[in-house]
Design an enzyme around this catalytic site. Structure first.
Site, mmCIF file in Angstrom:
data_model
loop_
_atom_site.group_PDB
_atom_site.id
_atom_site.type_symbol
_atom_site.label_atom_id
_atom_site.label_comp_id
_atom_site.label_asym_id
_atom_site.label_seq_id
_atom_site.Cartn_x
_atom_site.Cartn_y
_atom_site.Cartn_z
ATOM 1 C CG LEU A 99 63.080 2.305 -49.389
ATOM 2 C CD1 LEU A 99 61.758 2.629 -50.047
ATOM 3 C CD2 LEU A 99 64.248 2.556 -50.340
ATOM 4 C CG ASP A 100 61.166 -1.218 -49.232
ATOM 5 O OD1 ASP A 100 59.962 -0.938 -49.388
ATOM 6 O OD2 ASP A 100 61.977 -1.276 -50.182
ATOM 7 C CD GLN A 101 64.869 0.623 -42.475
ATOM 8 O OE1 GLN A 101 64.968 0.708 -41.254
ATOM 9 N NE2 GLN A 101 65.725 1.217 -43.290
ATOM 10 N N GLY A 138 64.422 -1.718 -51.239
ATOM 11 C CA GLY A 138 64.706 -0.845 -52.366
ATOM 12 C C GLY A 138 64.396 -1.486 -53.704
#
Length: 321
Positions: A226-228, A200
């Site tokens: 998100l960001d995974q 994030g």
């Protein structure tokens, strides 16, 4: 020799029978499905396939037309990408206001080291338009006065410039499933942390607040989480004593550009594949390719002691007595 497969992507509203209709059409044309993955997120259906069209009983143009007609009947968008569609890959770069990653991409392109053409830069602000103009690359601002992007305009531009790869060069907006699903495993982002830590916003600040001694950056494929997405490359650096966020940005930004460029290179060379959410090197990758940090760091790590070796040392000592 690695066989190149045709990629088919189906995106639209979730409905019954979508998979069966598409796979039946392929079967009737003697097309073998090598890999199929499907998902539904926020009511949006996505199916991606890698298929072998070497023995199909129709032309490429006929298959493309048949799939597009089926997509119209089913109310979904169908994209077909044959291996030989283009000799030179086209990259669309998405930006906000930070210039360092875009500058690195342009420099690699200008020196002939990128392995693809930068066909368009798309921003949710117009701050980096002068940099795109310097390299004679079209720039489109799709953001309103607050920077909120028009995603339909984004999709139209990605289609217009026929992007093979989308690079988020510090694009500070979350892409919706409607965009991500259409470009599955073809969107690369760089994040200022060693994911999965500190996803994030304000990742460097998060790292400082947690008191880490080693920070870093991560280039990864974008997913709807998100960001995974699957991690491609990472870089690390020591956090100086009494460091502020600006200090981490100064140390991290060159590494962001470096990790992003390496991830782009690995993708364009087809050196990596994604399996069960993790990237891995293909057997065809060159010997000097390594995922993660530079191999020089391995030389700094001690190779002992290891669990179990203490007993061996003790036995040797008893034998000497």
């Amino acid at each position: 020799m690695t066989r190149e497969f045709t990629e088919i992507t189906v995106v639209g509203e979730d409905d019954t029978g979508l998979i069966a209709n598409v796979t039946t059409l392929l079967f009737e044309r003697s097309i073998n499905i090598e890999d199929l993955d499907q998902a539904v997120r926020e009511g949006v259906f996505r199916m991606t396939m890698r298929v072998d069209t070497a023995d199909m009983v129709c032309t490429q143009e006929t298959l493309r037309e048949d799939l597009h007609e089926l997509g119209e009947e089913l109310g979904v968008d169908v994209q077909v990408r044959f291996p030989a569609d283009r000799d030179t890959k086209q990259i669309a770069v998405l930006v906000t206001k930070e210039s360092h990653c875009l500058e690195a991409i342009f420099e690699a392109w200008a020196s002939g080291e990128l392995g693809a053409d930068v066909s368009v830069v798309i921003g949710n602000h117009d701050d980096l338009e002068p940099l795109a103009e310097k390299y004679d690359v079209p720039f489109h601002n799709i953001g309103d006065e607050k920077g909120t992007p028009d995603e339909q305009q984004l999709l139209d531009l990605l289609g217009e410039y026929d992007a093979d790869l989308i690079v988020l060069a510090r694009y500070m907006r979350i892409l919706s499933p409607d965009v991500v699903f259409r470009y599955e495993s073809r969107i690369i982002n760089v994040h200022p942390s060693l994911l999965p830590s500190f996803p994030g916003a304000e990742a460097y600040l998060q790292a400082l607040e947690e008191g880490v001694r080693i920070a870093g950056v991560t280039a990864h494929y974008v997913t709807t989480d998100l960001d995974q997405g699957p991690i491609i490359t990472q870089r690390a650096f020591n956090v100086p004593p009494n460091a502020e966020r600006e200090d981490l940005e100064r140390l991290g930004q060159p590494l962001e550009a470096d990790a992003l460029l390496e991830a782009i290179d690995l993708h364009l060379n087809d050196d990596i594949s994604v399996h069960r959410g993790r990237t891995r090197l293909r057997e065809s990758a060159s010997d000097d390719v390594q995922l993660g940090s530079p191999p020089e760091l391995d030389e700094q790590n001690p190779d002992r002691p290891l669990d179990g070796l203490g007993e061996i040392v003790a036995e040797d000592g008893e034998a000497d007595d």
